[in-house]
Write a protein that holds these residues in place. Sequence first.
Motif, PDB file in Angstrom:
ATOM      1  N   LEU A 157       0.831  -1.207   0.000  1.00  0.00           N
ATOM      2  CA  LEU A 157       0.000   0.000   0.000  1.00  0.00           C
ATOM      3  C   LEU A 157       0.866   1.257   0.000  1.00  0.00           C
ATOM      4  CD1 LEU A 157      -2.766   1.395   0.258  1.00  0.00           C
ATOM      5  CD2 LEU A 157      -2.543   1.156   2.747  1.00  0.00           C
ATOM      6  N   MET A 158       1.891   1.270   0.853  1.00  0.00           N
ATOM      7  CA  MET A 158       2.772   2.434   0.923  1.00  0.00           C
ATOM      8  C   MET A 158       3.540   2.616  -0.388  1.00  0.00           C
ATOM      9  SD  MET A 158       3.735   4.976   2.774  1.00  0.00           S
ATOM     10  CE  MET A 158       3.151   4.516   4.414  1.00  0.00           C
ATOM     11  N   GLY A 159       4.012   1.517  -0.966  1.00  0.00           N
ATOM     12  CA  GLY A 159       4.716   1.620  -2.239  1.00  0.00           C
ATOM     13  C   GLY A 159       3.832   2.170  -3.338  1.00  0.00           C
ATOM     14  N   SER A 160       2.577   1.718  -3.392  1.00  0.00           N
ATOM     15  CA  SER A 160       1.648   2.209  -4.411  1.00  0.00           C
ATOM     16  C   SER A 160       1.342   3.689  -4.213  1.00  0.00           C
ATOM     17  CB  SER A 160       0.347   1.400  -4.357  1.00  0.00           C
ATOM     18  OG  SER A 160       0.600   0.039  -4.642  1.00  0.00           O
ATOM     19  N   ILE A 161       1.190   4.116  -2.958  1.00  0.00           N
ATOM     20  CA  ILE A 161       0.943   5.528  -2.669  1.00  0.00           C
ATOM     21  C   ILE A 161       2.103   6.383  -3.174  1.00  0.00           C
ATOM     22  CG2 ILE A 161       0.768   7.229  -0.799  1.00  0.00           C
ATOM     23  CD1 ILE A 161      -0.838   5.138   0.772  1.00  0.00           C
ATOM     24  N   MET A 162       3.326   5.913  -2.968  1.00  0.00           N
ATOM     25  CA  MET A 162       4.497   6.669  -3.437  1.00  0.00           C
ATOM     26  C   MET A 162       4.483   6.819  -4.957  1.00  0.00           C
ATOM     27  SD  MET A 162       7.543   5.159  -1.011  1.00  0.00           S
ATOM     28  CE  MET A 162       7.460   5.335   0.780  1.00  0.00           C
ATOM     29  N   ASP A 163       4.125   5.749  -5.661  1.00  0.00           N
ATOM     30  CA  ASP A 163       4.056   5.822  -7.123  1.00  0.00           C
ATOM     31  C   ASP A 163       2.982   6.802  -7.576  1.00  0.00           C
ATOM     32  OD1 ASP A 163       6.108   4.042  -7.650  1.00  0.00           O
ATOM     33  OD2 ASP A 163       4.801   2.287  -7.699  1.00  0.00           O
ATOM     34  N   ILE A 195       2.867  -7.105 -13.132  1.00  0.00           N
ATOM     35  CA  ILE A 195       4.205  -7.187 -12.543  1.00  0.00           C
ATOM     36  C   ILE A 195       4.579  -8.637 -12.275  1.00  0.00           C
ATOM     37  CG2 ILE A 195       5.562  -6.626 -10.485  1.00  0.00           C
ATOM     38  CD1 ILE A 195       4.047  -3.963 -10.356  1.00  0.00           C
ATOM     39  N   PHE A 196       3.611  -9.419 -11.776  1.00  0.00           N
ATOM     40  CA  PHE A 196       3.888 -10.819 -11.479  1.00  0.00           C
ATOM     41  C   PHE A 196       3.848 -11.686 -12.740  1.00  0.00           C
ATOM     42  CE2 PHE A 196       2.598  -9.225  -7.343  1.00  0.00           C
ATOM     43  CZ  PHE A 196       3.485  -9.858  -6.495  1.00  0.00           C
ATOM     44  N   ALA A 197       2.914 -11.374 -13.667  1.00  0.00           N
ATOM     45  CA  ALA A 197       2.711 -12.237 -14.824  1.00  0.00           C
ATOM     46  C   ALA A 197       3.762 -12.037 -15.906  1.00  0.00           C
ATOM     47  CB  ALA A 197       1.312 -11.984 -15.411  1.00  0.00           C
ATOM     48  N   LYS A 198       4.275 -10.822 -16.055  1.00  0.00           N
ATOM     49  CA  LYS A 198       5.153 -10.506 -17.182  1.00  0.00           C
ATOM     50  C   LYS A 198       6.596 -10.209 -16.793  1.00  0.00           C
ATOM     51  CE  LYS A 198       1.136  -8.585 -19.547  1.00  0.00           C
ATOM     52  NZ  LYS A 198       0.460  -7.361 -20.030  1.00  0.00           N
ATOM     53  N   ASN A 199       6.851 -10.047 -15.503  1.00  0.00           N
ATOM     54  CA  ASN A 199       8.193  -9.701 -15.057  1.00  0.00           C
ATOM     55  C   ASN A 199       8.821 -10.926 -14.390  1.00  0.00           C
ATOM     56  OD1 ASN A 199      10.495  -8.612 -13.844  1.00  0.00           O
ATOM     57  ND2 ASN A 199       9.514  -6.637 -13.497  1.00  0.00           N
ATOM     58  N   ARG A 200       9.472 -11.763 -15.207  1.00  0.00           N
ATOM     59  CA  ARG A 200      10.060 -12.997 -14.680  1.00  0.00           C
ATOM     60  C   ARG A 200      11.138 -12.721 -13.646  1.00  0.00           C
ATOM     61  NH1 ARG A 200      12.038 -16.883 -19.347  1.00  0.00           N
ATOM     62  NH2 ARG A 200      13.137 -17.719 -17.524  1.00  0.00           N
ATOM     63  N   GLU A 226      17.155  -3.908 -10.796  1.00  0.00           N
ATOM     64  CA  GLU A 226      17.139  -4.439 -12.164  1.00  0.00           C
ATOM     65  C   GLU A 226      15.729  -4.866 -12.571  1.00  0.00           C
ATOM     66  OE1 GLU A 226      19.947  -6.964 -13.921  1.00  0.00           O
ATOM     67  OE2 GLU A 226      21.535  -6.584 -12.452  1.00  0.00           O
ATOM     68  N   ALA A 227      14.986  -5.469 -11.632  1.00  0.00           N
ATOM     69  CA  ALA A 227      13.615  -5.877 -11.927  1.00  0.00           C
ATOM     70  C   ALA A 227      12.734  -4.659 -12.199  1.00  0.00           C
ATOM     71  CB  ALA A 227      13.048  -6.683 -10.762  1.00  0.00           C
ATOM     72  N   ILE A 228      13.017  -3.557 -11.533  1.00  0.00           N
ATOM     73  CA  ILE A 228      12.276  -2.313 -11.764  1.00  0.00           C
ATOM     74  C   ILE A 228      12.573  -1.782 -13.167  1.00  0.00           C
ATOM     75  CG2 ILE A 228      12.114   0.115 -11.070  1.00  0.00           C
ATOM     76  CD1 ILE A 228      12.591  -0.887  -8.161  1.00  0.00           C
ATOM     77  N   ASP A 229      13.847  -1.785 -13.553  1.00  0.00           N
ATOM     78  CA  ASP A 229      14.219  -1.367 -14.911  1.00  0.00           C
ATOM     79  C   ASP A 229      13.527  -2.243 -15.960  1.00  0.00           C
ATOM     80  OD1 ASP A 229      15.838   0.652 -14.013  1.00  0.00           O
ATOM     81  OD2 ASP A 229      17.715  -0.454 -14.255  1.00  0.00           O
ATOM     82  N   TYR A 230      13.511  -3.542 -15.705  1.00  0.00           N
ATOM     83  CA  TYR A 230      12.910  -4.482 -16.657  1.00  0.00           C
ATOM     84  C   TYR A 230      11.412  -4.249 -16.774  1.00  0.00           C
ATOM     85  CZ  TYR A 230      11.736  -8.999 -18.805  1.00  0.00           C
ATOM     86  OH  TYR A 230      11.267  -9.984 -19.637  1.00  0.00           O
ATOM     87  N   ASN A 231      10.772  -3.932 -15.650  1.00  0.00           N
ATOM     88  CA  ASN A 231       9.334  -3.659 -15.681  1.00  0.00           C
ATOM     89  C   ASN A 231       9.038  -2.437 -16.545  1.00  0.00           C
ATOM     90  OD1 ASN A 231       6.717  -4.555 -14.327  1.00  0.00           O
ATOM     91  ND2 ASN A 231       6.664  -2.351 -13.986  1.00  0.00           N
ATOM     92  N   GLU A 232       9.863  -1.422 -16.428  1.00  0.00           N
ATOM     93  CA  GLU A 232       9.686  -0.217 -17.252  1.00  0.00           C
ATOM     94  C   GLU A 232       9.960  -0.515 -18.718  1.00  0.00           C
ATOM     95  OE1 GLU A 232      11.309   4.391 -17.553  1.00  0.00           O
ATOM     96  OE2 GLU A 232      12.329   2.943 -16.276  1.00  0.00           O
ATOM     97  N   TYR A 233      10.970  -1.323 -18.973  1.00  0.00           N
ATOM     98  CA  TYR A 233      11.334  -1.707 -20.342  1.00  0.00           C
ATOM     99  C   TYR A 233      10.197  -2.470 -21.021  1.00  0.00           C
ATOM    100  CZ  TYR A 233      13.959  -4.230 -24.002  1.00  0.00           C
ATOM    101  OH  TYR A 233      14.400  -4.772 -25.177  1.00  0.00           O
ATOM    102  N   LYS A 234       9.520  -3.329 -20.234  1.00  0.00           N
ATOM    103  CA  LYS A 234       8.454  -4.153 -20.795  1.00  0.00           C
ATOM    104  C   LYS A 234       7.128  -3.408 -20.924  1.00  0.00           C
ATOM    105  CE  LYS A 234       8.203  -8.375 -20.837  1.00  0.00           C
ATOM    106  NZ  LYS A 234       8.180  -9.386 -21.914  1.00  0.00           N
ATOM    107  N   THR A 289       5.629   0.347  -5.853  1.00  0.00           N
ATOM    108  CA  THR A 289       4.750  -0.823  -5.853  1.00  0.00           C
ATOM    109  C   THR A 289       5.569  -2.111  -5.865  1.00  0.00           C
ATOM    110  OG1 THR A 289       3.069   0.429  -7.056  1.00  0.00           O
ATOM    111  CG2 THR A 289       2.865  -1.970  -7.069  1.00  0.00           C
ATOM    112  N   ILE A 290       6.572  -2.176  -6.724  1.00  0.00           N
ATOM    113  CA  ILE A 290       7.393  -3.377  -6.839  1.00  0.00           C
ATOM    114  C   ILE A 290       8.128  -3.650  -5.532  1.00  0.00           C
ATOM    115  CG2 ILE A 290       9.441  -4.353  -7.960  1.00  0.00           C
ATOM    116  CD1 ILE A 290       8.475  -3.094 -10.560  1.00  0.00           C
ATOM    117  N   TYR A 291       8.765  -2.615  -4.970  1.00  0.00           N
ATOM    118  CA  TYR A 291       9.506  -2.833  -3.730  1.00  0.00           C
ATOM    119  C   TYR A 291       8.552  -3.176  -2.587  1.00  0.00           C
ATOM    120  CZ  TYR A 291      12.872  -2.533  -0.026  1.00  0.00           C
ATOM    121  OH  TYR A 291      13.661  -2.850   1.053  1.00  0.00           O
ATOM    122  N   GLY A 292       7.350  -2.560  -2.583  1.00  0.00           N
ATOM    123  CA  GLY A 292       6.372  -2.864  -1.544  1.00  0.00           C
ATOM    124  C   GLY A 292       5.974  -4.325  -1.548  1.00  0.00           C
TER     125      GLY A 292
END
Length: 484
Positions: free
Chosen positions: A72-78, A244-249, A371-379, A387-390
């Motif tokens: 929740l906190m991570g999503s609020i920050m985004d 994030i879960f389905a497409k970010n291996r 790196e997973a955050i970069d990949y999520n943006e790339y995809k 959100t990802i870190y949360g």
Amino acid sequence: MANSKHHATNIKPLKWYNIFGYGCGDAGGCITVGLIWSYMTRYLQVHLAVNPAILATMLLIWNVWDAVNDPLMGSIMDIVFARSKHGKDKFRPWILASIPVLLFGTIGFFLIPSHLGGGWAMVIALFCLKIVSEAGYTMMNIAMGSLLGAMSTNDTERATLSSARGMGSTLGNAVTGIIVPQLIARFGDSAQGYGYTALVVVPLGAIIIFTHYALTVERNASAQQAQQSDNAQAKLNIKDIWGIFAKNRAFLALVIHSLAVNGVQAMGTGMASYMYADVLGDVGMQSIASTLSTVIQVAILIIAPILTRKWDMVSIIRFCLAGGIVVDAGLIGYMFSTGWAPNAWAFVIIYSIGAGLVVMSVQMQWGLVAEAIDYNEYKTGKRSEGTIYGFFSLSRRAGSTIAGSITVLLIAAIGYNPDLTAQGVSQAASTLTGIQVCNVAFPLLGALISFCCFTFIWNLKGDLRQKIQDWKEGDGPAEYELKK
């Protein structure tokens, strides 16, 4: 899909004080809430005499809140960043804002309830102040963890910042373990003594957190531009979270790794006291094992940034995990060869080496989250660091919570009898064997699962990794189209 490129040119290297400042984050966080982590149960049960049924209910609600609080906190920050003016920092303001919340909630938790005369007024105060303290810590922790991706631009910087965080948490926990018992002994093992201890320890942690805020910097252009380039794209919805879960291996690999490794760490911590007290007959040797394991971790943390000049972080983590697997498997073989009667010093040394190597996957994982955050943006064209870190933080808590329950069941399942220990009588031979097997086999299993995650699920390797790097630097095609 977004079509923007991110130019990483002309970015100056991190300064030494930026790295030092980042390490202060976990150090300050561990010191600030260490009193709650280590002494809350005794404080509530012994000194405030909270009714067991009420305490169990509060613990359940607090644990549920903790599970919701992180994502929740991570999503609020985004969301807040998506609506803010261009050029503002995304995470550092939250770190600064967390300090007064942490101070009030944590000090108040130990200082206020004892003056309310018991009853429901005390219970309500405890409940609310713990929620406030946890909210402040989560605000700081999610922002600090996400900040790594906003500070670093390459593998060496990620490894360096991950090492700094590992050093910070090690130091913070050590300071808490040394200072808090001495303060309680000085002020008295009482509700008042805990309040005075909080007045010393919590401001110290807050000062270190402020140092973290003051010396860090957000310098990754992706973190500043990605969400604000298109507010319509930046809006968070349930589909994005599922994506994030389905497409970010890479993120999926990290979550499974976190559940496995944090889980077995919690089980190891829960079972360790039984191993040293009931099997080896010397609880004091647990301190020696922890010291040896810490020395190994610190040594690897120091050389990790140097190793990234030749290997990526995943290769370093896999090497450490493989080493831990070999050592733990060898330890099981050694204990079996002795008829489950190992030499105490041999066990301590071998176990410490294995634990030190496996735990390195936890200390170095922070750079992989970036790196997973970069990949999520790339995809997807959406960065969604908070959100990802949360959700990653939630996976860590879930692993520890589940393992804590499993440990209690395991102790009962292997036939442990507390009355025998109270009478000074040894446990049954089958129970002692069960303790030894659990102590080593579960960390081995966690390391195997983690190794498989980084071998078969983690996909940021070779050409794909180079494409992402080219995209970040603006030198290659921005490939956002997803394969159907």
